[in-house]
Design a protein around this motif. Sequence first.
Motif, PDB file in Angstrom:
ATOM      1  N   ASP A   8       0.833  -1.195   0.000  1.00  0.00           N
ATOM      2  CA  ASP A   8       0.000   0.000   0.000  1.00  0.00           C
ATOM      3  C   ASP A   8       0.870   1.250   0.000  1.00  0.00           C
ATOM      4  O   ASP A   8       2.046   1.217   0.384  1.00  0.00           O
ATOM      5  CB  ASP A   8      -0.915   0.003   1.231  1.00  0.00           C
ATOM      6  CG  ASP A   8      -1.876  -1.179   1.224  1.00  0.00           C
ATOM      7  OD1 ASP A   8      -2.347  -1.552   0.131  1.00  0.00           O
ATOM      8  OD2 ASP A   8      -2.153  -1.729   2.307  1.00  0.00           O
ATOM      9  N   THR A   9       0.295   2.360  -0.407  1.00  0.00           N
ATOM     10  CA  THR A   9       1.020   3.624  -0.412  1.00  0.00           C
ATOM     11  C   THR A   9       1.164   4.150   1.006  1.00  0.00           C
ATOM     12  O   THR A   9       0.329   3.875   1.879  1.00  0.00           O
ATOM     13  CB  THR A   9       0.293   4.666  -1.274  1.00  0.00           C
ATOM     14  OG1 THR A   9      -1.032   4.854  -0.766  1.00  0.00           O
ATOM     15  CG2 THR A   9       0.235   4.215  -2.729  1.00  0.00           C
ATOM     16  N   VAL A  10       2.224   4.895   1.218  1.00  0.00           N
ATOM     17  CA  VAL A  10       2.430   5.540   2.522  1.00  0.00           C
ATOM     18  C   VAL A  10       1.544   6.781   2.590  1.00  0.00           C
ATOM     19  O   VAL A  10       1.627   7.653   1.715  1.00  0.00           O
ATOM     20  CB  VAL A  10       3.909   5.923   2.699  1.00  0.00           C
ATOM     21  CG1 VAL A  10       4.099   6.788   3.939  1.00  0.00           C
ATOM     22  CG2 VAL A  10       4.774   4.678   2.779  1.00  0.00           C
ATOM     23  N   PRO A  11       0.692   6.872   3.596  1.00  0.00           N
ATOM     24  CA  PRO A  11      -0.218   8.027   3.663  1.00  0.00           C
ATOM     25  C   PRO A  11       0.520   9.294   4.056  1.00  0.00           C
ATOM     26  O   PRO A  11       1.553   9.257   4.733  1.00  0.00           O
ATOM     27  CB  PRO A  11      -1.206   7.610   4.759  1.00  0.00           C
ATOM     28  CG  PRO A  11      -0.440   6.674   5.630  1.00  0.00           C
ATOM     29  CD  PRO A  11       0.482   5.932   4.702  1.00  0.00           C
ATOM     30  N   GLY A  12      -0.006  10.421   3.622  1.00  0.00           N
ATOM     31  CA  GLY A  12       0.522  11.697   4.071  1.00  0.00           C
ATOM     32  C   GLY A  12      -0.099  12.073   5.410  1.00  0.00           C
ATOM     33  O   GLY A  12      -1.090  11.478   5.842  1.00  0.00           O
ATOM     34  N   GLY A  13       0.468  13.039   6.071  1.00  0.00           N
ATOM     35  CA  GLY A  13      -0.079  13.463   7.354  1.00  0.00           C
ATOM     36  C   GLY A  13       0.251  12.476   8.464  1.00  0.00           C
ATOM     37  O   GLY A  13       1.103  11.606   8.338  1.00  0.00           O
ATOM     38  N   THR A  14      -0.476  12.601   9.559  1.00  0.00           N
ATOM     39  CA  THR A  14      -0.237  11.787  10.751  1.00  0.00           C
ATOM     40  C   THR A  14      -1.266  10.679  10.848  1.00  0.00           C
ATOM     41  O   THR A  14      -2.471  10.920  10.671  1.00  0.00           O
ATOM     42  CB  THR A  14      -0.298  12.657  12.016  1.00  0.00           C
ATOM     43  OG1 THR A  14       0.699  13.684  11.933  1.00  0.00           O
ATOM     44  CG2 THR A  14      -0.062  11.830  13.272  1.00  0.00           C
ATOM     45  N   VAL A  15      -0.808   9.465  11.128  1.00  0.00           N
ATOM     46  CA  VAL A  15      -1.720   8.339  11.354  1.00  0.00           C
ATOM     47  C   VAL A  15      -1.763   8.048  12.849  1.00  0.00           C
ATOM     48  O   VAL A  15      -0.890   8.461  13.612  1.00  0.00           O
ATOM     49  CB  VAL A  15      -1.279   7.084  10.576  1.00  0.00           C
ATOM     50  CG1 VAL A  15      -1.291   7.352   9.082  1.00  0.00           C
ATOM     51  CG2 VAL A  15       0.088   6.606  11.028  1.00  0.00           C
ATOM     52  N   ASP A  16      -2.785   7.329  13.246  1.00  0.00           N
ATOM     53  CA  ASP A  16      -2.909   6.996  14.662  1.00  0.00           C
ATOM     54  C   ASP A  16      -1.785   6.085  15.124  1.00  0.00           C
ATOM     55  O   ASP A  16      -1.168   6.329  16.169  1.00  0.00           O
ATOM     56  CB  ASP A  16      -4.261   6.323  14.936  1.00  0.00           C
ATOM     57  CG  ASP A  16      -5.429   7.291  14.848  1.00  0.00           C
ATOM     58  OD1 ASP A  16      -5.265   8.453  15.263  1.00  0.00           O
ATOM     59  OD2 ASP A  16      -6.502   6.883  14.356  1.00  0.00           O
ATOM     60  N   VAL A  17      -1.528   5.018  14.361  1.00  0.00           N
ATOM     61  CA  VAL A  17      -0.550   4.019  14.808  1.00  0.00           C
ATOM     62  C   VAL A  17       0.252   3.495  13.622  1.00  0.00           C
ATOM     63  O   VAL A  17      -0.312   3.190  12.573  1.00  0.00           O
ATOM     64  CB  VAL A  17      -1.245   2.820  15.504  1.00  0.00           C
ATOM     65  CG1 VAL A  17      -0.200   1.850  16.063  1.00  0.00           C
ATOM     66  CG2 VAL A  17      -2.174   3.284  16.610  1.00  0.00           C
ATOM     67  N   VAL A  18       1.567   3.369  13.827  1.00  0.00           N
ATOM     68  CA  VAL A  18       2.416   2.601  12.926  1.00  0.00           C
ATOM     69  C   VAL A  18       2.827   1.332  13.664  1.00  0.00           C
ATOM     70  O   VAL A  18       3.318   1.390  14.796  1.00  0.00           O
ATOM     71  CB  VAL A  18       3.666   3.385  12.481  1.00  0.00           C
ATOM     72  CG1 VAL A  18       4.685   2.448  11.828  1.00  0.00           C
ATOM     73  CG2 VAL A  18       3.287   4.482  11.498  1.00  0.00           C
ATOM     74  N   VAL A  19       2.588   0.187  13.010  1.00  0.00           N
ATOM     75  CA  VAL A  19       2.985  -1.110  13.548  1.00  0.00           C
ATOM     76  C   VAL A  19       4.236  -1.540  12.801  1.00  0.00           C
ATOM     77  O   VAL A  19       4.214  -1.679  11.579  1.00  0.00           O
ATOM     78  CB  VAL A  19       1.862  -2.155  13.368  1.00  0.00           C
ATOM     79  CG1 VAL A  19       2.320  -3.508  13.906  1.00  0.00           C
ATOM     80  CG2 VAL A  19       0.591  -1.696  14.082  1.00  0.00           C
ATOM     81  N   ILE A  20       5.322  -1.762  13.522  1.00  0.00           N
ATOM     82  CA  ILE A  20       6.581  -2.177  12.909  1.00  0.00           C
ATOM     83  C   ILE A  20       6.706  -3.685  13.061  1.00  0.00           C
ATOM     84  O   ILE A  20       6.946  -4.196  14.148  1.00  0.00           O
ATOM     85  CB  ILE A  20       7.780  -1.467  13.557  1.00  0.00           C
ATOM     86  CG1 ILE A  20       7.581   0.053  13.498  1.00  0.00           C
ATOM     87  CG2 ILE A  20       9.076  -1.861  12.857  1.00  0.00           C
ATOM     88  CD1 ILE A  20       8.669   0.837  14.224  1.00  0.00           C
ATOM     89  N   GLY A  21       6.494  -4.399  11.963  1.00  0.00           N
ATOM     90  CA  GLY A  21       6.508  -5.857  11.973  1.00  0.00           C
ATOM     91  C   GLY A  21       5.168  -6.425  11.560  1.00  0.00           C
ATOM     92  O   GLY A  21       4.141  -6.100  12.155  1.00  0.00           O
ATOM     93  N   GLY A  22       5.193  -7.291  10.527  1.00  0.00           N
ATOM     94  CA  GLY A  22       3.949  -7.825   9.977  1.00  0.00           C
ATOM     95  C   GLY A  22       3.752  -9.298  10.226  1.00  0.00           C
ATOM     96  O   GLY A  22       3.194 -10.002   9.383  1.00  0.00           O
ATOM     97  N   GLY A  23       4.182  -9.792  11.389  1.00  0.00           N
ATOM     98  CA  GLY A  23       3.914 -11.171  11.768  1.00  0.00           C
ATOM     99  C   GLY A  23       2.598 -11.282  12.523  1.00  0.00           C
ATOM    100  O   GLY A  23       1.727 -10.412  12.432  1.00  0.00           O
ATOM    101  N   ALA A  24       2.458 -12.358  13.279  1.00  0.00           N
ATOM    102  CA  ALA A  24       1.194 -12.608  13.971  1.00  0.00           C
ATOM    103  C   ALA A  24       0.855 -11.498  14.959  1.00  0.00           C
ATOM    104  O   ALA A  24      -0.288 -11.029  15.026  1.00  0.00           O
ATOM    105  CB  ALA A  24       1.261 -13.954  14.692  1.00  0.00           C
TER     106      ALA A  24
END
Length: 353
Positions: free
Chosen positions: A28-44
């Motif tokens: 997916d594209t990286v959104p502009g502005g501020t997001v609520d949460v960034v999750v680092i790691g796409g495992g379980a």
Amino acid sequence: MQTSVTDLGDAAQSRDVRDKSDATDRSDTVPGGTVDVVVIGGGAAGLNGALMLARSRRSVVVVDGGTPRNAPADGVHGLLALDGTPPAELYRRGRDEVRRYGGRVVAGTVVSAAPAPPQDGDLRFTVTLADGRRLVARRLLVATGVRDVLPDVPGLERHWGRGVVHCPYCHGWEVRDEPIGILAAGPASVHQTLLFRQLSRDVVLFTRGTVLDADTRERLDARSVRVVDLPVQEVVEDAGGGIAGVRLAGGEVVPRRVLAVATTLQARTDGLDGLRLPMEDAFGGTGRRYSSGMAGTTDVPGVWVAGNVTEPFAQVGASAAAGALAGAHINAALATADTDAALAALAGRARTA
């Protein structure tokens, strides 16, 4: 003693393309502005945390490097209703579910993550990817997992995730009744030996310098476990590329089909130094992990941890549950912050009036 660091995702990619994680099915594209949460790691842990947040209508972005620890495994085990599901398929489904609720999954590697100046009285973090893309988030969930460090035994690493296993609950049923050898990596290997003895009558413990007292030897003997104290020289292969046995100093080969070893577990911390997350020794000195409290809270405000990065021995189900709990806790913290901001705005309007 020298050790060799084995990243299961990287090992899988070098052996068989079918073992690759599906993380790059699309990004997916990286959104502009501020997001609520960034999750680092796409495992379980990361995906389940993101799922909880996305279902709570939070803007959430998962950054996934695509090298899960269990990539070489044929299937995930001990996970109710999904036992035997190939890891790549499990994570593909997880990414689809996160996207179904509006979350984004971005393929990439984090090279830096650090607090940023607060905005409107709320926390901010910046996350930078290897290709230069940047994300700004109000909260972070770190779910990067661990790397396994194997003993430096010639021929061992190439069989990792197949003939060489570490967890009786993850792989035990699949190697039941096979001649199993335990390559000791310390006192914890005695416990590992007794667990694998439940799965096979033919178990040999290679002490590799680990000192066993008389009581321990008596207990192992009572379970018909052979103890070999001679140094291990190498793992021997058969004609088909599988494990044939273990060669000892002096030349004797002890026939084995499966080897079990307690790895040293190192949290994946690349790019995360800027968060200054405290670390501690894992159980029994088996590695290092991020310290955490209830629901994955840390001493760094606004940062949570979940999964193997803080609980190295957790299986997929436990890691997913930890991610869900952390996600719910983050959502609650954001709800409090949103309410505080609304009250401040209301008070500001009243003063202006």
